[in-house]
Write a protein that holds these residues in place. Structure first.
Motif, PDB file in Angstrom:
ATOM      1  N   GLN A 160      -0.930  -5.557  12.394  1.00  0.00           N
ATOM      2  CA  GLN A 160      -0.849  -6.815  13.061  1.00  0.00           C
ATOM      3  C   GLN A 160       0.768  -7.465  12.224  1.00  0.00           C
ATOM      4  OE1 GLN A 160      -3.532 -10.178  12.852  1.00  0.00           O
ATOM      5  NE2 GLN A 160      -2.450 -11.389  14.046  1.00  0.00           N
ATOM      6  N   LEU A 161       1.568  -7.946  13.048  1.00  0.00           N
ATOM      7  CA  LEU A 161       2.940  -8.190  12.583  1.00  0.00           C
ATOM      8  C   LEU A 161       2.467  -9.779  12.149  1.00  0.00           C
ATOM      9  CD1 LEU A 161       6.158  -7.801  14.268  1.00  0.00           C
ATOM     10  CD2 LEU A 161       5.816  -9.843  13.037  1.00  0.00           C
ATOM     11  N   LEU A 162       2.567 -10.171  10.869  1.00  0.00           N
ATOM     12  CA  LEU A 162       2.385 -11.543  10.533  1.00  0.00           C
ATOM     13  C   LEU A 162       3.603 -12.604  10.430  1.00  0.00           C
ATOM     14  CD1 LEU A 162      -0.264 -10.664   7.461  1.00  0.00           C
ATOM     15  CD2 LEU A 162      -0.475 -11.219  10.032  1.00  0.00           C
ATOM     16  N   SER A 163       4.738 -11.806   9.695  1.00  0.00           N
ATOM     17  CA  SER A 163       5.851 -12.813   9.727  1.00  0.00           C
ATOM     18  C   SER A 163       7.085 -11.865   9.971  1.00  0.00           C
ATOM     19  CB  SER A 163       5.856 -13.420   8.518  1.00  0.00           C
ATOM     20  OG  SER A 163       5.835 -12.542   7.218  1.00  0.00           O
ATOM     21  N   ARG A 164       8.301 -12.790  10.053  1.00  0.00           N
ATOM     22  CA  ARG A 164       9.540 -12.013   9.886  1.00  0.00           C
ATOM     23  C   ARG A 164      10.491 -12.660   8.936  1.00  0.00           C
ATOM     24  NH1 ARG A 164       9.296 -16.299  13.403  1.00  0.00           N
ATOM     25  NH2 ARG A 164      10.979 -17.615  13.897  1.00  0.00           N
ATOM     26  N   TYR A 165      11.741 -12.130   8.617  1.00  0.00           N
ATOM     27  CA  TYR A 165      12.729 -12.629   8.104  1.00  0.00           C
ATOM     28  C   TYR A 165      14.101 -11.749   8.506  1.00  0.00           C
ATOM     29  CZ  TYR A 165      16.440 -12.335   4.254  1.00  0.00           C
ATOM     30  OH  TYR A 165      17.592 -12.578   3.707  1.00  0.00           O
ATOM     31  N   TRP A 166      14.867 -12.840   8.871  1.00  0.00           N
ATOM     32  CA  TRP A 166      16.329 -12.082   9.163  1.00  0.00           C
ATOM     33  C   TRP A 166      17.311 -12.633   8.311  1.00  0.00           C
ATOM     34  CZ3 TRP A 166      16.277  -8.569  12.450  1.00  0.00           C
ATOM     35  CH2 TRP A 166      15.634  -8.454  13.562  1.00  0.00           C
ATOM     36  N   LYS A 167      18.568 -12.047   8.066  1.00  0.00           N
ATOM     37  CA  LYS A 167      19.674 -12.300   7.536  1.00  0.00           C
ATOM     38  C   LYS A 167      20.714 -12.153   8.401  1.00  0.00           C
ATOM     39  CE  LYS A 167      22.469 -11.100   3.353  1.00  0.00           C
ATOM     40  NZ  LYS A 167      22.763 -10.145   2.399  1.00  0.00           N
ATOM     41  N   ILE A 168      21.420 -13.037   8.741  1.00  0.00           N
ATOM     42  CA  ILE A 168      22.547 -13.270   9.650  1.00  0.00           C
ATOM     43  C   ILE A 168      23.773 -13.293   8.715  1.00  0.00           C
ATOM     44  CG2 ILE A 168      23.533 -14.023  11.782  1.00  0.00           C
ATOM     45  CD1 ILE A 168      20.691 -15.189  12.392  1.00  0.00           C
ATOM     46  N   THR A 169      24.716 -12.423   8.768  1.00  0.00           N
ATOM     47  CA  THR A 169      26.217 -12.431   8.124  1.00  0.00           C
ATOM     48  C   THR A 169      27.100 -12.695   9.235  1.00  0.00           C
ATOM     49  OG1 THR A 169      24.976 -11.171   6.336  1.00  0.00           O
ATOM     50  CG2 THR A 169      27.608 -11.492   6.619  1.00  0.00           C
ATOM     51  N   GLN A 170      27.766 -13.536   9.461  1.00  0.00           N
ATOM     52  CA  GLN A 170      28.913 -13.727  10.304  1.00  0.00           C
ATOM     53  C   GLN A 170      30.038 -13.245   9.933  1.00  0.00           C
ATOM     54  OE1 GLN A 170      28.882 -17.555  12.242  1.00  0.00           O
ATOM     55  NE2 GLN A 170      27.066 -18.156  11.463  1.00  0.00           N
ATOM     56  N   GLY A 171      31.038 -12.915  10.678  1.00  0.00           N
ATOM     57  CA  GLY A 171      32.167 -12.103  10.368  1.00  0.00           C
ATOM     58  C   GLY A 171      33.070 -12.942   9.370  1.00  0.00           C
ATOM     59  N   HIS A 172      32.975 -14.207   9.297  1.00  0.00           N
ATOM     60  CA  HIS A 172      33.832 -15.173   8.421  1.00  0.00           C
ATOM     61  C   HIS A 172      33.139 -15.135   7.046  1.00  0.00           C
ATOM     62  CE1 HIS A 172      31.240 -18.431   9.502  1.00  0.00           C
ATOM     63  NE2 HIS A 172      31.637 -18.580  10.703  1.00  0.00           N
ATOM     64  N   GLY A 173      31.802 -14.639   7.108  1.00  0.00           N
ATOM     65  CA  GLY A 173      31.125 -14.495   5.759  1.00  0.00           C
ATOM     66  C   GLY A 173      29.885 -15.343   5.531  1.00  0.00           C
ATOM     67  N   LYS A 174      29.905 -16.438   6.413  1.00  0.00           N
ATOM     68  CA  LYS A 174      28.523 -17.414   6.357  1.00  0.00           C
ATOM     69  C   LYS A 174      27.469 -16.374   6.478  1.00  0.00           C
ATOM     70  CE  LYS A 174      26.779 -21.499   8.469  1.00  0.00           C
ATOM     71  NZ  LYS A 174      26.879 -22.376   9.548  1.00  0.00           N
ATOM     72  N   SER A 208       0.895  -1.159   0.014  1.00  0.00           N
ATOM     73  CA  SER A 208       0.123  -0.077  -0.014  1.00  0.00           C
ATOM     74  C   SER A 208       0.895   1.347  -0.053  1.00  0.00           C
ATOM     75  CB  SER A 208      -0.930  -0.022   1.202  1.00  0.00           C
ATOM     76  OG  SER A 208      -1.698   1.239   1.265  1.00  0.00           O
ATOM     77  N   GLU A 209       0.441   2.233  -0.551  1.00  0.00           N
ATOM     78  CA  GLU A 209       1.241   3.519  -0.733  1.00  0.00           C
ATOM     79  C   GLU A 209       1.049   4.215   0.531  1.00  0.00           C
ATOM     80  OE1 GLU A 209       1.019   5.844  -4.260  1.00  0.00           O
ATOM     81  OE2 GLU A 209       0.787   4.165  -5.650  1.00  0.00           O
ATOM     82  N   THR A 210      -0.071   3.967   1.031  1.00  0.00           N
ATOM     83  CA  THR A 210      -0.150   4.620   2.606  1.00  0.00           C
ATOM     84  C   THR A 210      -0.105   3.620   3.636  1.00  0.00           C
ATOM     85  OG1 THR A 210      -2.497   3.987   2.329  1.00  0.00           O
ATOM     86  CG2 THR A 210      -1.965   6.302   1.286  1.00  0.00           C
ATOM     87  N   ALA A 211       0.855   2.939   3.521  1.00  0.00           N
ATOM     88  CA  ALA A 211       1.192   1.961   4.643  1.00  0.00           C
ATOM     89  C   ALA A 211       1.424   2.686   5.913  1.00  0.00           C
ATOM     90  CB  ALA A 211       2.355   1.155   4.202  1.00  0.00           C
ATOM     91  N   PRO A 212       1.086   2.357   6.754  1.00  0.00           N
ATOM     92  CA  PRO A 212       1.337   2.770   8.276  1.00  0.00           C
ATOM     93  C   PRO A 212       3.058   3.057   8.728  1.00  0.00           C
ATOM     94  CG  PRO A 212      -0.238   1.051   8.844  1.00  0.00           C
ATOM     95  CD  PRO A 212       0.505   0.931   7.098  1.00  0.00           C
ATOM     96  N   VAL A 213       3.279   4.088   9.445  1.00  0.00           N
ATOM     97  CA  VAL A 213       4.732   4.145   9.793  1.00  0.00           C
ATOM     98  C   VAL A 213       5.101   3.279  10.772  1.00  0.00           C
ATOM     99  CG1 VAL A 213       6.217   6.109  10.415  1.00  0.00           C
ATOM    100  CG2 VAL A 213       4.443   6.617   8.755  1.00  0.00           C
ATOM    101  N   ILE A 226       0.249  -6.137   8.463  1.00  0.00           N
ATOM    102  CA  ILE A 226      -1.023  -5.849   7.725  1.00  0.00           C
ATOM    103  C   ILE A 226      -1.707  -4.701   8.401  1.00  0.00           C
ATOM    104  CG2 ILE A 226      -2.566  -7.421   8.780  1.00  0.00           C
ATOM    105  CD1 ILE A 226      -3.997  -8.150   6.320  1.00  0.00           C
ATOM    106  N   ASP A 227      -2.309  -3.779   7.648  1.00  0.00           N
ATOM    107  CA  ASP A 227      -3.017  -2.787   8.112  1.00  0.00           C
ATOM    108  C   ASP A 227      -4.211  -3.251   8.331  1.00  0.00           C
ATOM    109  OD1 ASP A 227      -4.694  -0.546   8.095  1.00  0.00           O
ATOM    110  OD2 ASP A 227      -3.523   0.744   7.241  1.00  0.00           O
ATOM    111  N   LEU A 228      -4.940  -3.135   9.618  1.00  0.00           N
ATOM    112  CA  LEU A 228      -6.235  -3.690   9.874  1.00  0.00           C
ATOM    113  C   LEU A 228      -7.224  -3.159   9.454  1.00  0.00           C
ATOM    114  CD1 LEU A 228      -5.372  -5.301  13.474  1.00  0.00           C
ATOM    115  CD2 LEU A 228      -5.464  -6.636  11.244  1.00  0.00           C
TER     116      LEU A 228
END
Length: 127
Positions: A45-59, A2-7, A103-105
């Motif tokens: 409502q917070l529906l899901s999460r995504y995390w990207k974890i980059t370790q110091g050795h590159g993994k 949505s262009e008017t997504a909540p802040v 999701i904007d309820l």
């Protein structure tokens, strides 16, 4: 999207867990406290999460899942939701970043909230 997504803004406070870590076993444990602020006039409502974890050795490790800490919280207008979770990595430094899908309820429009990169660092790390 949505262009008017909540802040929605996200603050993260990472902390090294020396008592749970074992450098000799390449086990470095970090807790992180996340505060999700709903700075809009709509409940979300917070529906899901995504995390990207980059370790110091590159993994790189990617984590996806429903909600956070077993919840899909509703955050009313002008309020915040706070939780603490943890990450276990193989070296004393790393970086996490990600996003939440919400999701904007009121409009039922879904949108993503970016989580800026934050540093995971054990004691005496200058990396």
């Amino acid at each position: 999207m949505s262009e008017t997504a909540p802040v929605i803004t996200v603050d993260v406070e990472p902390s090294f867990r020396e008592d749970e870590s074992s450098p000799n076993d390449k086990r470095f444990v970090f807790s992180y406290t996340v505060t999700v602020h709903n700075r809009s006039d709509h409940s979300v409502q917070l529906l899901s999460r995504y995390w990207k974890i980059t370790q110091g050795h590159g993994k790189v490790q990617e984590v996806r899942g429903n909600g956070v800490v077993g919840k899909q919280p509703t955050i009313t207008a002008g309020h915040s939701f706070r939780y603490t979770s943890r990450a276990v990595i193989e070296c004393p430094v790393g970086v996490m970043q990600g996003s939440y899908t919400c999701i904007d309820l009121s409009s039922q429009a879904s949108f993503d909230v970016a989580i800026a990169p934050f540093r995971l660092a054990g004691p005496n790390q200058v990396h």
